[in-house]
Each structure stands twice: as C-alpha cells, then as structure tokens.
Motif scaffolding. Structure first.
Motif, mmCIF file in Angstrom:
data_model
loop_
_atom_site.group_PDB
_atom_site.id
_atom_site.type_symbol
_atom_site.label_atom_id
_atom_site.label_comp_id
_atom_site.label_asym_id
_atom_site.label_seq_id
_atom_site.Cartn_x
_atom_site.Cartn_y
_atom_site.Cartn_z
ATOM 1 N N VAL A 108 52.344 -6.620 -18.376
ATOM 2 C CA VAL A 108 52.780 -7.966 -18.764
ATOM 3 C C VAL A 108 52.613 -8.991 -17.639
ATOM 4 O O VAL A 108 52.119 -10.104 -17.892
ATOM 5 C CB VAL A 108 54.231 -7.919 -19.298
ATOM 6 N N PRO A 109 52.989 -8.702 -16.389
ATOM 7 C CA PRO A 109 52.781 -9.714 -15.340
ATOM 8 C C PRO A 109 51.316 -10.101 -15.174
ATOM 9 O O PRO A 109 51.005 -11.282 -14.941
ATOM 10 C CB PRO A 109 53.333 -9.035 -14.081
ATOM 11 N N GLU A 148 50.345 -12.320 -18.108
ATOM 12 C CA GLU A 148 50.922 -13.651 -17.976
ATOM 13 C C GLU A 148 50.084 -14.515 -17.022
ATOM 14 O O GLU A 148 49.828 -15.693 -17.300
ATOM 15 C CB GLU A 148 52.365 -13.543 -17.478
ATOM 16 N N LYS A 149 49.635 -13.935 -15.916
ATOM 17 C CA LYS A 149 48.789 -14.674 -14.970
ATOM 18 C C LYS A 149 47.500 -15.146 -15.630
ATOM 19 O O LYS A 149 46.956 -16.204 -15.283
ATOM 20 C CB LYS A 149 48.423 -13.771 -13.783
ATOM 21 N N ASN A 208 47.018 -15.871 -18.816
ATOM 22 C CA ASN A 208 47.257 -16.549 -20.092
ATOM 23 C C ASN A 208 46.751 -15.695 -21.257
ATOM 24 O O ASN A 208 46.036 -16.170 -22.147
ATOM 25 C CB ASN A 208 46.619 -17.933 -20.135
ATOM 26 N N ARG A 243 48.187 -13.048 -24.219
ATOM 27 C CA ARG A 243 49.397 -12.587 -24.902
ATOM 28 C C ARG A 243 49.134 -11.207 -25.491
ATOM 29 O O ARG A 243 48.227 -11.023 -26.320
ATOM 30 C CB ARG A 243 49.828 -13.572 -25.987
ATOM 31 N N SER A 286 58.899 -11.876 -21.384
ATOM 32 C CA SER A 286 57.825 -12.791 -20.998
ATOM 33 C C SER A 286 57.127 -13.272 -22.265
ATOM 34 O O SER A 286 57.039 -12.519 -23.250
ATOM 35 C CB SER A 286 56.801 -12.080 -20.101
ATOM 36 N N PRO A 287 56.592 -14.503 -22.269
ATOM 37 C CA PRO A 287 55.763 -14.934 -23.405
ATOM 38 C C PRO A 287 54.546 -14.033 -23.601
ATOM 39 O O PRO A 287 53.998 -13.963 -24.707
ATOM 40 C CB PRO A 287 55.340 -16.353 -23.014
ATOM 41 N N ALA A 288 54.135 -13.336 -22.536
ATOM 42 C CA ALA A 288 52.975 -12.448 -22.644
ATOM 43 C C ALA A 288 53.298 -11.164 -23.395
ATOM 44 O O ALA A 288 52.392 -10.437 -23.810
ATOM 45 C CB ALA A 288 52.445 -12.110 -21.256
ATOM 46 N N ASN A 289 54.578 -10.863 -23.544
ATOM 47 C CA ASN A 289 54.996 -9.661 -24.272
ATOM 48 C C ASN A 289 55.344 -10.082 -25.698
ATOM 49 O O ASN A 289 56.457 -10.519 -25.975
ATOM 50 C CB ASN A 289 56.212 -9.028 -23.584
ATOM 51 N N SER A 322 58.068 -14.964 -30.341
ATOM 52 C CA SER A 322 57.294 -13.807 -29.879
ATOM 53 C C SER A 322 56.174 -13.412 -30.823
ATOM 54 O O SER A 322 55.346 -12.562 -30.474
ATOM 55 C CB SER A 322 58.232 -12.600 -29.698
#
Length: 330
Positions: A169-170, A173-174, A176, A178, A212-215, A242
């Motif tokens: 996920v981190p 997120e970097k 962009n 999802r 996170s928005p990425a999750n 989500s």
C-alpha cells in the motif's frame, strides 16, 4: 471493443506472466502498443495475482511481494497518465468457483451456477480445475493448500494479508495507484478453505490492515449479493470512499448456498441493479464499472472461456449506461 458505443476502457492483465513474477516494462509496452493500435485506453488491471505463498505466509512471499512492487512501478512507467491507475487483486484461497458452467435458463440461455452441496462432494482424486483459473491444481497441490490454511487458521490468513498490504500500500500510494480487493466468490468457506472477504465486517478488517486511499475495493455486487445477509446498498454507502470500481452483476439464490447468474435487468434477483445504480449516484460514485459474467446467448462461448460472453455483457453495459444517464438527468 473498438466497435462498441460508448467505446469502453479495456480491463485486462498479462495472462502469460505467472503469479509472483514481475510484469516487465518491455512486456507492458507491448500491451500499450496493442491498445494504441486499436485506439483503446487502459482501464483497471484485473488482476495482478497474489501467490499462495503471499496468502499463507509461506517461503517465497517476500520475493513475490518485491516483484509485485516492481510491477506497480513498471505499470506507472508505461501508463504515466492513467489517473488513478487501478490494480485489482484477490485474497481467495481459490479463484471464483462454479459447479455449472452452462446452466440452462428456461429461455435457453446458459450461464454460471453454483450448488454448494455438489461442490463439497467433488471428486478431488485428480485435483481441481475450472475455466477462469490460471492453471489446474493437482491433488498434491490442493492437499498442501488445505494444510497451509489449516496450519495458520483464519486469523493467520488475515495476518498474512496484512503483512502483504503493509508492504504494497505505501508503494501504491506514492505511485497514485489504487489497489482494489475483489471479494470471495462464492462468499463463504468451501472445501475446508477459508473465505476472508465476504461481508461488511470483513471489509472493515481489510481496510484497517493498511489505512490509505490506496487500499481500496473492487466492489462486486454479485459476490456480495449472493450472501443473503449482505445489504449491498448499505455496504456501498458505508464504504463509498474505498470503492475504487464496480463489477455489476446479478445472482439469483434458489436454495441455501445455491445460486445462478441472472440477467442484469431482472428485478427479482439477489439485488436490483437499478437500485444499485441509484445508490452509486447518491454516494457520488465517479469511478469505473463493468458488467460482469452475464448469460451465454446463441451458444457464443462454445469454444471460448465460459462465464464471460461478449454479447450479453455488451447489452448489459448499454443498459447500465442508459440507466446511469436517466439517473443523471433526474
């Protein structure tokens, strides 16, 4: 796809790359070239598959996680303008499962169906395989899979999912990107294997593993709708931030843990798709959808992979598009 109106985004993956291996920049450039040649654009990736080692904390998972991260970076390199870039994955012990690939409806159309009693009585002496899966599972592999899940238990399986997500996920997120988790299909445990992502409580647990928005979620109305306790519209309201993209399909339950794929337009299935679209409008959903599965008309998939007929899904896409237009216009 190029002949369709409105012209769709392409939901795809690299079927020639084995789970756990890196999707290289060179291979992804080939995919981009194919899309460009037909004046098509990339939609969600479905899927970058997790390996059994990732899902059950077995040796090799760290290498597979690293290759998954490399794949995310390579996807962003080749598709720098896709915003956001969506990558679907699933945490199912097996992939989607059906006992009937050509269940006949009264009008002669054929579709997928699932009967849990028949599934639990499968002869596994020669292993297990269904179209839609990347490869057959030998008896020895299946026995090892059952043993792995029995050893770690359901909580251990969730711990394994958390370990992977906390690594992925981190990075997503970097970039962009999802990540979008597809639910279990069917949404209950089978053959001694756990089903993790089945209902609202499970979604809460998944999202809490790596906030996170990425999750995010690939919200499949058929997978969640096949479990009678699930209120799909309430779930969409709760998890609206989500839901990255949607699989829109309808199942019809006929007995306990027994269902078949229904026409997208029916109003007496496990969900009413028009009401789902109304909910998506109410929550301000602006993401991507695809019609999913559908019925085999004119025996079109006689020689193709069952479960994904072109004609009915195109009809369903147009129906959903028309519904959405009506809702937008009030």
């Amino acid at each position: 796809l190029r002949q369709m109106t409105p012209r769709p985004l392409v939901v795809t993956h690299l079927p020639d790359v084995l789970p756990g291996e890196e999707w290289t920049v060179e291979r992804l450039k080939v995919l981009k070239g194919q899309l460009d040649a037909h004046e098509l654009s990339l939609g969600p990736i479905e899927s970058v598959f997790w390996t059994d080692a990732m899902k059950t904390a077995r040796p090799g998972r760290d290498e597979h996680i690293e290759n998954f991260i490399k794949t995310l970076h390579n996807l962003r390199t080749v598709f720098p303008d896709r915003d956001p870039l969506v990558v679907t994955y699933n945490i199912m012990a097996l992939d989607w499962s059906r006992t009937h690939l050509a269940w006949e409806h009264p009008n002669g159309a054929r579709g997928l169906a699932f009967d849990n009693a028949a599934w639990e009585n499968l002869d596994l002496s020669n292993g297990l395989f269904l179209p839609g899966w990347g490869k057959p599972i030998s008896k020895e592999e299946f026995d090892a899979l059952q043993e792995s899940y029995a050893t770690i238990g359901t909580d251990g399986a969730w711990d394994a999912v958390g370990y992977v997500l906390q690594a992925l996920v981190p990075e997503a997120e970097k970039l962009n990107i999802r990540l979008a988790a597809h639910p279990n299909d069917p949404p209950w445990s089978t053959l001694g294997l756990p089903a993790l992502l089945t209902d609202a409580a499970a979604i809460r647990r998944l999202l809490a593993l790596a906030p996170s928005p990425a999750n995010g979620l690939c919200f499949c109305t058929g997978s969640y709708g096949a479990l009678p306790e699930n209120d799909v519209n309430a779930m969409l309201h709760e998890f609206k931030e989500s839901v990255v993209w949607c699989h829109l399909r309808v199942t019809k339950t006929t007995n306990t843990k027994q269902f078949h794929e229904a026409d997208h337009a029916v109003t007496d299935g496990d969900i009413d798709l028009f009401e789902v679209l109304r909910t998506l409008k109410d929550i301000g959903f602006t993401g991507i959808f695809r019609s999913d599965h559908g019925l085999d008309l004119l025996h079109e998939t006689e020689l193709e992979m069952r479960g994904y007929p072109a004609i009915d899904r195109y009809v369903a896409n147009m129906m959903i598009w028309a519904y959405s237009k009506r809702l937008r216009e009030g």
